[in-house]
Design a protein around this motif. Structure first.
Motif, short mmCIF file in Angstrom:
data_model
loop_
_atom_site.label_atom_id
_atom_site.label_comp_id
_atom_site.label_asym_id
_atom_site.label_seq_id
_atom_site.Cartn_x
_atom_site.Cartn_y
_atom_site.Cartn_z
N LYS A 139 -14.33 5.25 6.35
CA LYS A 139 -14.06 6.38 7.04
C LYS A 139 -12.75 6.35 7.69
CE LYS A 139 -18.47 8.48 7.18
NZ LYS A 139 -18.97 8.03 6.16
N LEU A 140 -12.42 5.21 8.19
CA LEU A 140 -10.96 4.95 8.77
C LEU A 140 -10.32 3.92 8.01
CD1 LEU A 140 -8.71 5.36 10.81
CD2 LEU A 140 -10.06 3.84 12.28
N LEU A 141 -9.06 4.32 7.58
CA LEU A 141 -8.11 3.45 6.77
C LEU A 141 -6.95 2.94 7.94
CD1 LEU A 141 -7.75 2.15 4.05
CD2 LEU A 141 -6.32 4.22 3.38
N ILE A 142 -7.01 1.73 8.19
CA ILE A 142 -6.03 1.31 8.95
C ILE A 142 -4.98 0.57 8.14
CG2 ILE A 142 -5.10 -0.12 10.84
CD1 ILE A 142 -7.98 0.34 12.10
N LEU A 143 -3.58 1.14 8.19
CA LEU A 143 -2.38 0.41 7.26
C LEU A 143 -1.54 0.01 8.27
CD1 LEU A 143 -2.43 3.18 4.68
CD2 LEU A 143 -3.75 1.36 4.33
N ASP A 144 -1.26 -1.41 8.20
CA ASP A 144 -0.02 -1.98 9.21
C ASP A 144 0.92 -2.23 8.14
OD1 ASP A 144 0.94 -3.19 11.27
OD2 ASP A 144 -0.32 -4.62 11.54
N GLU A 145 2.12 -1.43 8.20
CA GLU A 145 3.45 -1.82 7.52
C GLU A 145 3.08 -1.84 6.02
OE1 GLU A 145 6.05 -1.61 9.04
OE2 GLU A 145 5.92 -1.96 11.04
N PRO A 146 2.34 -0.63 5.63
CA PRO A 146 2.05 -0.59 4.03
C PRO A 146 3.19 -0.71 3.16
CG PRO A 146 1.80 1.48 4.94
CD PRO A 146 2.27 0.70 6.09
N THR A 147 4.55 -0.16 3.82
CA THR A 147 5.34 -0.53 2.50
C THR A 147 6.27 -1.43 2.68
OG1 THR A 147 6.70 1.21 3.68
CG2 THR A 147 5.36 2.32 1.90
N ASN A 148 5.91 -2.33 3.35
CA ASN A 148 7.00 -3.59 3.76
C ASN A 148 7.21 -4.26 2.57
OD1 ASN A 148 7.55 -3.91 6.23
ND2 ASN A 148 6.16 -5.65 6.79
N GLY A 149 8.75 -4.56 2.21
CA GLY A 149 9.00 -5.12 1.15
C GLY A 149 9.06 -4.57 -0.26
N MET A 150 8.84 -3.32 -0.07
CA MET A 150 8.50 -2.33 -1.44
C MET A 150 9.79 -1.91 -1.75
SD MET A 150 4.81 -0.89 -1.16
CE MET A 150 4.22 -0.96 -2.70
#
Lengths: 294, 313
Positions: free
Chosen positions: B155-166
């Motif tokens: 129900k809740l998506l927690i994304l911690d720095e999802p685009t790191n290094g991309m």
């Protein structure tokens, strides 16, 4: 989220009971273990002594075979408590070796690439995590210790008849409980080492060291102080002391144990203390996040 | 009344002897929340506290109506978490890894397998799903982490720095995926990032942290609406009559040198009416900038304000 639709959909199906989820770890641990041919060979070899023990029981209860072997003599083949002590000593050593191979990879594999937060960010506690890994080792080591022990006991009971089972039923308790404390101690030490050391070969070495170095230190203490309490640091000897007491052994079969200076409750205390120390290490190592203290 | 997604009540977190979060208080109601702040601001600590990894030393945090400490287990059953750092089991194949995680979340094995395949194809790793995760590139590992976070349908998506290094194309694809996920369901989103652009593209509300304190809580959707009709004009001609006519329509005007005028228009006035007034008054509009405060402006403003507590911008 069906593949062909290529869009996200929430999950609305059933969920497994929460209490059973630790077993997912056990299942996956076994699946990974059985991928290794070496492990399968090791497990088969671990069970080979059981065949010899079973063969002995068969011969001991079969007069025809004894005649054929020209070995019929009163008391030559005896399946009593000493025999089951021998079985337990042999199989607990086998369990130790098996544990040294299997234990080190169980937690290290999850810690190496930081997978632990993924486990703990779900409805899954650290206790569940340890329980799942412990169950994997526990089941494996049970398969080479008390389970074959009980099978051999049943075989003997079936072949001996004449009420042997009733007069020896008390042996079921030490078969299970002595194995249980040994399995618990081995498993917890292995998991604690696995949580602390990532390289398998080093972790295996550390497990060996955790048994032999304290024993050596204990002997040094005994020599210097003229005491016998240093033997408390010899975990294997403490286990054999418990084993001898459990199986009512009084003939000195287990060598130094015949001296019996160390009280059995102290031996239990040492093994339980080792278990508690391992749990403390696991508690310190298994964190979802590193906490930098400053 | 809409329930708060995240509610912070004097949340204080100490790690060791250091206080990392200092009495955070605020309510975030949007479905997509961005978490911004410089390094060491306490973003990851806040996420870890919301997940129940750290216990508050004072105060409390509620997520989706559940106390992060007292109802940790119930809360975590609603959450999908994509950590900032490496988090995978290197020897497992991608799909098996995601299935494993889904089973731990409570999905039966057959359902977990199905959802793992779906999640992997959905994030665009369908071809690589049978390869060990350890052999993936950095971008693929990020996508695998996203797959494990969504496979169990949180129900809740927690994304911690999802685009790191991309790299930029992979980053763009991931941002698109996050937006798709947000729009395709009623899932809530908490995204922590250093990249303001990522937050701006995916979030409706932003919590800006600074030195463990709330520098600002800003509703981006409201900001966008508020700044919708903010015009910067460069004109030649009779400015006085032009501005007075605009003011008679309800606009607010500020006149600067060199014919520059700033106009804030009410909802009832359309831009074409500005052109019409200019034409009627013989004013040439040489340049028009239809601008709103970017998240960067909001962020920099929040960083400049020292000791700002829970004030809205």
């Amino acid at each position: 989220m069906a593949v062909y639709k290529r869009r996200y959909n929430p999950y609305g199906g059933t969920l497994t009971p929460q209490w059973s989820r630790f077993f997912v770890l056990t299942r996956y641990a076994f699946a990974e273990l059985f991928k290794s041919r070496f492990f399968v060979i090791l497990l088969i070899l671990s069970l080979v002594p059981i065949l010899f023990f079973a063969g002995y029981i068969f011969v001991a209860n079969n007069k025809t075979v004894q005649l054929l072997m020209q070995m019929r003599s009163a008391g030559l083949f005896s399946v009593e408590n000493e025999y089951f002590i021998m079985i337990m000593v042999a199989q607990t050593q086998v369990a130790f070796l098996l544990n040294c191979w299997v234990g080190p990879v169980l937690i290290a594999g999850d810690l190496t690439n930081g997978a632990l937060p993924l486990f703990l960010s779900r409805p899954f506690s650290r206790a569940d995590y340890v329980l799942g890994k412990l169950a994997a080792l526990g089941l494996l080591l049970s398969a080479v210790t008390w389970i074959p022990g009980l099978l051999l006991f049943s075989l003997q009971a079936g072949l001996a008849r004449n009420g042997w089972i009733w007069s020896h039923m008390w042996m079921v308790v030490p078969i299970i409980f002595c194995s249980a404390i040994w399995i618990l101690m081995l498993s917890l030490i292995s998991l604690a080492v696995s949580a602390s050391v990532k390289l398998r070969i080093v972790a295996t070495g550390v497990i060996f060291i955790s048994f032999f170095i304290p024993a050596g230190l204990g002997e040094m203490y005994n020599s210097i102080m003229g005491s016998y309490w240093g033997r408390l640091l010899n975990f294997t000897e403490m286990f054999r002391l418990i084993l001898a007491k459990g199986f009512r052994e009084r003939t000195g079969l287990l060598g130094p144990l015949s001296r019996n200076e160390i009280p059995v409750p102290a031996a239990w205390g040492v093994l339980i203390l080792v278990c508690v120390l391992s749990v403390v290490i696991l508690n310190a190592r298994l964190k979802a996040r590193e906490v930098v203290r400053g | 009344m809409m329930n708060a997604t995240i509610e912070l009540n004097g949340l204080e977190v100490q790690l060791g002897n250091r206080t990392i979060l200092h009495g955070l208080t605020g309510v975030l109601k949007s479905r997509a929340i961005g978490l911004l702040g410089p390094n060491g601001a306490g973003k990851s600590t806040l996420i870890n506290t919301l997940l129940g990894f750290h216990s508050p030393s004072k105060g409390s945090a509620r997520v989706l109506g559940l106390d992060s400490h007292a109802n940790g287990n119930a809360l975590r059953s609603l959450v999908g978490y994509m950590p900032e750092n490496e988090a995978f089991i290197s020897k497992m194949s991608g799909v098996r890894f995601v299935r494993y995680m889904a089973e731990i979340s409570g999905l039966p094995p057959d359902q977990a397998m199905e959802r793992a395949h779906e999640a992997f194809v959905y994030v665009g790793l369908g071809e690589a799903r049978y390869r060990p995760v350890g052999t993936y590139s950095l971008g693929m590992k990020q996508l695998a982490k996203l797959a494990q976070a969504i496979a169990h349908g949180p129900k809740l998506l927690i994304l911690d720095e999802p685009t790191n290094g991309m790299d930029p194309p992979a980053r763009k694809r991931l941002i698109e995926l996050i937006r798709e996920i947000r729009e395709a369901s009623d899932i809530c989103l908490l995204l922590s990032s250093h990249l303001l652009h990522d937050v701006e593209e995916t979030c409706d509300e932003v919590l800006i942290l600074r030195n463990g304190q709330i520098a600002s809580i800003c509703n981006l959707a409201e900001e966008r609406r508020a700044n919708r009709k903010f015009l910067e004009l460069e004109t030649i001609g009779a400015q006085a009559t032009f501005t007075s006519t605009l003011e008679s329509l309800g606009c607010e005007c500020a006149v600067f040198s060199n014919g520059r005028i700033k106009v804030v228009m009410p909802d009832s006035v359309e831009i074409r009416e500005v052109f019409k007034v200019a034409a009627d008054r013989g004013v040439q509009i040489r340049r028009m900038n239809h601008r709103r405060d970017s998240l960067e402006d909001i962020f920099l403003n929040a960083m400049e304000q020292t000791g700002a507590a829970d004030g809205r911008i």
